[in-house]
Design a protein around this motif. Structure first.
Motif, short mmCIF file in Angstrom:
data_model
loop_
_atom_site.label_atom_id
_atom_site.label_comp_id
_atom_site.label_asym_id
_atom_site.label_seq_id
_atom_site.Cartn_x
_atom_site.Cartn_y
_atom_site.Cartn_z
N PHE B 82 0.96 -1.13 -0.04
CA PHE B 82 -0.09 0.00 -0.04
C PHE B 82 0.93 1.22 0.12
O PHE B 82 1.99 1.43 0.69
N TYR B 83 0.71 2.12 -0.85
CA TYR B 83 1.15 3.45 -1.01
C TYR B 83 0.29 4.50 -1.85
O TYR B 83 -0.27 4.02 -2.71
N PRO B 84 0.11 5.54 -1.28
CA PRO B 84 -0.64 6.69 -2.01
C PRO B 84 -0.52 6.81 -3.76
O PRO B 84 -1.41 7.09 -4.30
N LEU B 86 0.19 4.50 -5.48
CA LEU B 86 0.30 3.03 -6.05
C LEU B 86 -1.26 2.83 -6.06
O LEU B 86 -1.85 2.02 -5.28
N GLY B 89 -2.85 -0.59 -5.23
CA GLY B 89 -2.40 -1.37 -4.00
C GLY B 89 -1.39 -2.43 -4.34
O GLY B 89 -1.25 -3.39 -3.58
#
Lengths: 99, 482, 486
Positions: B82-84, B86, B89
């Motif tokens: 998870f990373y904003p 990306l 997800g």
């Protein structure tokens, strides 16, 4: 195979879910039952079987490289951002990211 | 203790396709935030990726350029985290079955004339992430997904480099290959070529590799060099003071010229890779490979060889000129226009690159085109002007004062080759310098060469540099020796 | 004439052409019924009154100018898993309670282009994860045959809407039996096409390598009409095949004399209730009367299908559902204190229990150290299951058996034992793993509840399946039986 409440908590963390304490114990019990069901597979010898990701064993069709340029990209963006929880100046907002 | 530096690089190269790797959004740089992120890039529910053929062709061409095995069956996998920046997800990338297998890139070493083969473990296709903008939005971070889904090839080297200089040479070679192939613009300032460096040290002579750290996101040659230096120094200090190296991801801070641990990457990550069910295996047939092989442009090494053979350039000159495809092409065009490769090489590596460096310009931004420079050099070659005057003309050309011929004409810089006029000037100088003439005539013949310089200087001064130096020398010698 | 809500698609189309009634009239009739009765069954999450009437008027206008088409002016419902531009699409989840898609799924766009009139969006198990419709955030759907029992799932809303005559037909999706099992439990006809026959674009993904959309109708003929519209190549879905789509209605009336129907002994073992078995045998006898030849076959690995499925489907789902992070659309928790809190609370609050359970199973199966034992193993078992079918289809044309081990069960009957619920799909799951087409047909009753007959076809043999089903329906009338009296 069984799963411990600790493993549940760790796996939940990977999936960004919060499951801990008594809930983790309860969930571990149910997921343990599912894993037990799943473990029936282990009895079969699959050593010479190629894993099958797609039932048709099909191959991928590729797309010709062409960009689609909307006539008014700002309007398109604004429409797409109408369903977003928080935006500003065309950006999606999230709590501060620290590297 | 003597320490040996061991470096492996992971180079991310943005492919210059029109559209993204899995969507039809444009990949152009610099658009307003999120105006190049369609429903697929935003990972709206139900949307699906469709892979870009050109991205595969580009990756295959890279593979052919480094003599690598091409993956006949190429599979996309999902790397889950998870990373904003990306949106899905997961990053769609390749792991078990990359498009490019084991290959080699050769680089020069510190030893003059010695070439070293750096092994490429593999190169794979993947999608780029978006960008997080940390300017203050009331304590929030802004996410721009224009870059999300831009096709990348990630080139993973073996730890075969032993100095930052080799690492830079490797990167320059990668840059040269991808720009020669035309599969990337290689523009580091726009992030088209980025690099992570795996750095470790070990006692000289030791075989076992030391614990490595990964320095993330290096986006200029200068920073890469400095980051490796400071990281190696840090590791040496640490080991020599009895510490241990922790395997971790570090970020280079160019302001402080130091690397620091990235806390966000420290959390235990388990990426749960698995083959992407939305993207079936891609089968590359021999015909596709052969078709691409047939249209491969000349590569840096081939051009280097040819420049030495065809233009009789030194290995050194040829290597400088072929480092960038654009420079090599500039040189070749200029040469075609003037017919003198040696002069062209000197001008491209000398005056032109000096001017570009001074004004921080790339060769594409040069105010003087290859054709225009070729025309200028042509005027040296046909004795219209001297090399010295040519520099003056070049300056004027850089200030957009016109073509070489226009400037020569307008400023009256044409070389004086009228032997009568030169003789008159020679006579005048000889008459005005009796002492020097006497000294000259008294000198041994081998010393005379040096003394004649005075007279030449006087004549060139009198002619404002326009007298043909060859003729001046010839007439002078005749008169003085008479 | 029959009441409007008892008409099939084929009948509606004919009567619209004959100007017996307008699309507005029949659309209005269904909208009225939904307004009066949806609270009984809870089969719709959203009803698009204005959109439906506008589409009906447009269809009426087109019909008036001589236009014709199998779905022109015909009302129907979409499962709430298909993205519909401008109409809320929830996938049965709190996560998407506020989600209004800015685009249409390919299936939605195709049916719209043919002038079909969408009444609304039907209820479903959350993210299609369930076999009883009890996991929907919007409350469970009641089986019109007995309001105390489940309609099946996950396309329970679609099945109940068709059975309750709140829509002449509906779309569904089937990942492990989600069209066939509710069709069986609600006494309607449902078809899951071959994987790749219908585009998945815009259909909210559960398990990408298994998901397939299909029609849920009263009759096989209607299923053929709907499948004609739904299927076909889509450049936006690279798993969608470009094999030509035949006219599925053209071959419905062919004789099935000589058709070889395989009866897998594994589908009739001691786990199947004796009454169920007898009911299915009676249906098979009808097929025999039509000239089909019943052949005993074996599917030796079929018992492994549930275990393999409960690795593959959750694994894919765990990744597919990562996009629900509260950033670009959908539910977002209140006042997140940092990024981690945004993700964790959004997802913990936004997903229901069963969805979270499957995400966990999937993430666990894919995690370091377990991948080979679970995911890779399941993909190998999947190939064995496919090979069983490939061998069987060398001997027979169609495989038949029960759709579900029992008729509709009572709410809460499976308690909170997920494994008991998972075994509900024991006869349907193998088909998804193998990617084959299959149908469920009303084939009798047990304790006054409908029983489904499952027919499984070879790859892209939907024509043969529909032909067989239609022939069965010419000699039986189970598909005409209705749980509603008004």
């Amino acid at each position: 195979m069984t799963i411990t409440p600790e493993q549940i908590a760790i796996t939940a963390g990977l999936a960004k879910l919060k499951i801990d304490g008594d809930e983790a114990i309860e969930v571990a019990k149910r997921i343990g039952a599912i894993l037990e069901l799943v473990d029936q597979m282990q009895a079969v010898d699959t050593s010479n079987v190629e894993p099958m990701a797609n039932s048709l064993d099909a191959v991928q069709r590729l797309r010709v490289d062409a960009a689609i340029q909307p006539e008014n990209p700002i309007d398109v963006r604004d429409t797409l951002q109408q369903i977003a929880p928080a935006t500003e100046d065309g950006l999606y907002l999230v709590p501060k990211v620290i590297d | 203790m003597q320490w040996e530096t061991v470096i492996g690089l992971e180079v991310h190269v943005q492919l210059s396709t029109q559209s993204k790797i899995f969507s039809g959004s444009s990949t152009a740089f610099g658009a307003a935030p999120n105006t190049q992120a369609d429903v697929v890039d935003l990972a709206l529910p139900g949307t699906l990726p469709v892979a870009n053929l050109q991205a595969f062709k580009s990756a295959i061409m890279f593979g052919l350029a480094i003599d690598a095995e091409i993956g006949k069956e190429s599979v996309f996998e999902r790397k889950n985290y998870f990373y904003p920046d990306l949106p899905k997800g997961y990053q769609t990338t390749q792991l078990e079955k990359p498009i490019v297998g084991l290959g080699y890139i050769s680089i020069p070493t510190a030893v003059e004339g010695e070439i070293k083969q750096v092994r490429i473990h593999h190169a794979h296709l993947e999608e780029d992430a978006g960008k997080s903008l940390h300017e203050d939005f009331h304590g929030m971070t802004g996410i721009d997904l224009n870059r999300a889904g831009t096709p990348l090839i990630e080139i993973v080297s073996e730890p075969d480099m032993r100095s930052s200089a080799e690492a830079i040479a490797f990167l320059k070679k990668v840059h040269a290959i991808v720009t020669y192939l035309g599969i990337s613009d290689g523009d580091m300032s726009q992030g088209s070529l980025r690099c992570d460096a795996n750095v470790s040290i070990r006692p000289m002579g030791e075989e076992k590799l030391g614990t490595r750290t990964e320095i993330k996101n290096l986006n200029s040659f200068r920073f890469i060099e400095r980051a490796i230096h400071v990281e190696v120094d840090r590791q040496i200090d640490l080991l020599e003071s009895g510490g241990v190296i922790k395997q971790e991801t570090r970020l280079y801070d160019s302001d402080k010229n130091e690397t620091r641990s990235m806390r966000s990457k420290e959390e235990a990550n388990d990426y749960r890779y698995f083959p992407c069910p939305d993207l079936l295996p891609v089968i590359i047939d021999d015909q596709t490979i052969e078709e691409l092989r047939a249209i491969m442009p000349e590569l840096p090494e081939q051009k280097l060889q040819r420049f030495q053979e065809q233009f009789s350039l030194s290995a050194y000159d040829a290597s400088i000129l072929t480092e960038q495809r654009s420079i090599a092409e500039f040189f070749e065009t200029a040469t075609t226009h003037c017919g003198d490769a040696k002069l062209s090489a000197n001008w491209v590596m000398g005056e032109l690159s000096g001017y570009l460096n001074k004004h921080d310009l790339t060769i594409e931004q040069s105010p003087v085109s290859a054709e225009q420079l070729g025309a200028l050099i042509g005027r040296i070659k046909d004795n219209t002007i001297s090399g010295k005057i040519a520099k003056q003309v070049f300056e004027a050309m850089c200030s957009n004062e016109g073509s070489a011929d226009e400037i020569i004409e307008a400023k009256g810089l044409k070389q004086v080759s009228d032997s009568g006029a030169i003789e008159a000037m020679v006579d005048e100088v000889i008459n005005n310098s009796p002492d020097q003439v006497a000294q000259y005539r008294a000198a041994e013949p081998d010393k005379r060469k040096k003394l004649i310089g005075f007279f030449v200087g006087q004549i060139m001064k009198a002619s404002k540099g326009q007298a043909n130096p060859g003729q001046v020398n010839q007439i002078l010698a005749k008169k003085l020796n008479a | 004439m029959k009441p409007l809500h008892e008409l099939t698609i084929a009948e509606i189309q004919l009567l619209l052409q004959q100007k017996q009634f307008s699309s507005r009239e029949i659309t209005g009739h269904f909208l009225d019924r939904i307004a009066q009765q949806n609270s009984i069954y809870n089969c719709y999450i959203s009803v698009d009154n204005d959109g439906a009437l506008n589409a009906a008027d447009a269809a009426d206008k087109a019909i008036a100018t001589g236009a014709n088409g199998p779905l022109l002016g015909v009302p129907f419902a979409h499962k709430d898993i298909f993205c519909t531009q401008g109409v809320k699409t929830t996938c049965g989840s709190k996560m998407l309670d506020n989600f209004i898609p800015p685009y249409d799924a390919t299936v939605v766009a195709k049916m719209k282009a043919e002038g079909a009139v969408m009444l609304g969006k039907t209820n479903m198990d959350e993210f299609a994860m369930g076999s009883s419709n009890e996991t929907s955030y919007f409350g469970s759907v009641k089986n019109p045959w007995d309001l105390e029992t489940v309609p099946g799932g996950s396309s329970g809303g679609s099945a109940a809407a068709v059975a309750a005559r709140l829509a002449p037909a509906a779309t569904g999706t089937d990942t492990g039996g989600s069209i066939r099992q509710p069709a069986a439990l609600c006494g309607i006809t449902g078809l899951k096409p071959t994987y790749g026959r219908v585009s998945r674009y815009g259909m909210i993904a559960f398990a990408s390598s298994l998901d397939q959309a299909g029609p849920m109708t009263r009759t096989a003929e209607d299923a053929a009409i709907l499948l004609n519209s739904m299927s076909g190549f889509d450049a936006k879905d690279s798993t969608c095949t470009d094999i030509a789509v035949p006219d599925y209605t053209a071959t419905l009336n062919q004789s099935i004399k000589g058709l070889k129907i395989g009866i897998p002994k594994e589908y009739f073992d001691e786990r199947l209730d004796a009454t169920m078995a007898a009911t299915v045998q009676t249906a098979l006898a009808e097929l025999e009367k039509l000239g089909a030849i019943l052949v005993d076959i074996e599917l030796p690995n079929s018992a492994l299908s549930v275990p393999a499925y409960y690795v593959i489907a959750p694994a894919e789902a765990s990744s597919n559902l990562s996009r629900f992070d509260g950033v670009r659309y959908g539910y977002r928790c209140d006042n997140p204190k940092d990024l981690e809190d945004l993700y964790t609370r959004t997802r913990t609050e936004g997903f229901g229990e069963e969805v979270k359970r499957r995400i966990l199973v999937g993430a666990y199966a894919l995690s370091a150290g377990y991948y080979d034992a679970y995911y890779r193993k399941a993909q190998q078992v999947r190939r064995l299951i496919k090979q069983d079918f490939v061998s069987a289809f060398e001997k027979v044309d169609i495989i038949a058996g029960p759709t579900s081990p029992s008729p509709a069960f009572k709410f809460g009957e499976k308690g909170d034992d997920p494994v008991a619920m998972y075994l509900e799909d024991i006869y349907t799951i193998a088909v998804n793993l193998a990617g084959l087409p299959a149908m469920s047909l009303p084939a009798g009753t047990m304790n006054n509840m409908p029983v489904g007959l499952q027919l499984v076809g070879n790859y892209f043999a939907e024509q043969q399946l529909l032909n067989t089903a239609h022939q069965f329906q010419t000699v039986t009338d189970w598909h005409h039986q209705s749980p509603v009296t008004e």
